[in-house]
Design a protein around this motif. Structure first.
Motif, PDB file in Angstrom:
ATOM      1  N   THR A 170       0.836  -1.211   0.000  1.00  0.00           N
ATOM      2  CA  THR A 170       0.000   0.000   0.000  1.00  0.00           C
ATOM      3  C   THR A 170       0.865   1.253   0.000  1.00  0.00           C
ATOM      4  OG1 THR A 170      -1.736  -1.151   1.227  1.00  0.00           O
ATOM      5  CG2 THR A 170      -1.799   1.259   1.232  1.00  0.00           C
ATOM      6  N   GLU A 171       1.927   1.240   0.810  1.00  0.00           N
ATOM      7  CA  GLU A 171       2.821   2.393   0.866  1.00  0.00           C
ATOM      8  C   GLU A 171       3.554   2.580  -0.451  1.00  0.00           C
ATOM      9  OE1 GLU A 171       6.670   4.009   3.435  1.00  0.00           O
ATOM     10  OE2 GLU A 171       5.499   2.311   4.154  1.00  0.00           O
ATOM     11  N   VAL A 172       3.955   1.470  -1.067  1.00  0.00           N
ATOM     12  CA  VAL A 172       4.636   1.556  -2.356  1.00  0.00           C
ATOM     13  C   VAL A 172       3.717   2.175  -3.404  1.00  0.00           C
ATOM     14  CG1 VAL A 172       5.651   0.224  -4.243  1.00  0.00           C
ATOM     15  CG2 VAL A 172       6.187  -0.374  -1.871  1.00  0.00           C
ATOM     16  N   ARG A 205       3.088  10.220  -5.871  1.00  0.00           N
ATOM     17  CA  ARG A 205       3.922  11.287  -5.307  1.00  0.00           C
ATOM     18  C   ARG A 205       5.177  11.473  -6.132  1.00  0.00           C
ATOM     19  NH1 ARG A 205       2.836   8.954  -0.004  1.00  0.00           N
ATOM     20  NH2 ARG A 205       4.991   8.182   0.044  1.00  0.00           N
ATOM     21  N   ASN A 206       5.790  10.372  -6.537  1.00  0.00           N
ATOM     22  CA  ASN A 206       7.009  10.454  -7.340  1.00  0.00           C
ATOM     23  C   ASN A 206       6.721  11.010  -8.733  1.00  0.00           C
ATOM     24  OD1 ASN A 206       8.588   9.458  -5.288  1.00  0.00           O
ATOM     25  ND2 ASN A 206       8.488   7.340  -5.983  1.00  0.00           N
ATOM     26  N   LEU A 210       6.360  14.665  -8.337  1.00  0.00           N
ATOM     27  CA  LEU A 210       7.673  15.267  -8.131  1.00  0.00           C
ATOM     28  C   LEU A 210       8.421  15.396  -9.446  1.00  0.00           C
ATOM     29  CD1 LEU A 210       9.836  16.297  -6.185  1.00  0.00           C
ATOM     30  CD2 LEU A 210      10.593  13.930  -5.862  1.00  0.00           C
ATOM     31  N   LYS A 211       8.341  14.373 -10.291  1.00  0.00           N
ATOM     32  CA  LYS A 211       8.994  14.419 -11.601  1.00  0.00           C
ATOM     33  C   LYS A 211       8.394  15.534 -12.461  1.00  0.00           C
ATOM     34  CE  LYS A 211      11.864  10.879 -11.279  1.00  0.00           C
ATOM     35  NZ  LYS A 211      13.333  11.031 -11.387  1.00  0.00           N
ATOM     36  N   LYS A 212       7.077  15.694 -12.381  1.00  0.00           N
ATOM     37  CA  LYS A 212       6.423  16.741 -13.160  1.00  0.00           C
ATOM     38  C   LYS A 212       6.885  18.125 -12.699  1.00  0.00           C
ATOM     39  CE  LYS A 212       2.173  14.269 -14.396  1.00  0.00           C
ATOM     40  NZ  LYS A 212       0.695  14.229 -14.255  1.00  0.00           N
TER      41      LYS A 212
END
Length: 225
Positions: free
Chosen positions: A108-110, A116-117, A120-122
């Motif tokens: 679930t955390e993954v 979120r990642n 962040l990339k955007k």
């Protein structure tokens, strides 16, 4: 084991499986060897995660410190020239931690990390100006450390302050904003001026170093030898 894949490498079939804790020794197509315990194998991407003996652990052990450490190595199984199974077991290289006691992956955390990642990339991609000079990009990056900034074409817009820095950026008239935000405009002008002076100082320092130390040659006038 099937052959094929990259030149000199091994192609691991999807039916290949190494139980957790299996002791293996692998050699890459570049001649690099790794020896350790299997922590995980992903058949779809053909990646193997090994827990290998850690040099740090041996040094800590000699000092009487906690040596319950190992190096985690990610191995691309399609870039192996050799793979040997040494033994099957369930103990990590330091022989003190059972692999069955390893904490399970929180799926679930993954999954929560993925959006979120991506976001962040955007944000990182949006922080890069299109077709702007490097020194202008450094100005944007500098301002972004303090305020939320975004590119509007080639203009730098500081969202919170409602101030925009237009081309050619460095003149005071390039910083504009609403009449009721004059204090914010003056503040941004000061930041731009400081960054401009810093860039100019660094540029002069580089030019001075490239020219080398001054020489003590006598001045010559026309007609002298």
């Amino acid at each position: 084991m099937a052959t094929g894949g990259p030149p000199g490498g091994l192609k691991i079939g999807l039916d290949e499986f190494f139980p957790i804790g299996t002791q293996v020794e692998v050699t890459t197509i570049h001649g690099v060897k790794h020896k350790g315990s299997v922590l995980s194998v992903d058949p779809s991407s053909k990646q193997m995660i090994l827990a290998c003996p850690s040099e740090t652990a041996s040094k800590r052990s000699s000092l009487g410190q906690d040596s319950n450490l190992c190096d985690i190595t990610l191995v691309n199984m399609t870039h192996l020239s050799d793979l040997q199974t040494i033994s099957t077991g369930s103990v990590l290289p330091n022989q003190s931690t059972n692999v069955q006691s390893l904490q399970p992956i929180n799926v679930t955390e993954v999954r929560q990390r993925i959006p979120r990642n991506i976001e962040l990339k955007k944000k990182r991609a949006s922080a890069s100006g299109n077709g702007v000079a490097p020194e202008v990009q450094t100005l944007f990056d500098k301002l972004s450390h303090q305020y939320f900034c975004e590119w509007q074409d080639k203009n730098i817009h500081m969202v919170e302050l409602k101030v925009t820095i237009k081309e050619p950026y460095w003149d005071l008239d390039c910083v504009i904003g609403p009449h009721n935000k004059q204090s914010s405009v003056d503040h941004v002008r000061q930041l731009v001026s400081q960054h401009k002076n810093k860039l100019q100082y660094n540029c002069n320092a580089i030019l001075s170093n490239s020219q080398g130390p001054p020489t003590n040659k006598p001045n010559k006038t026309l007609g002298t030898k």
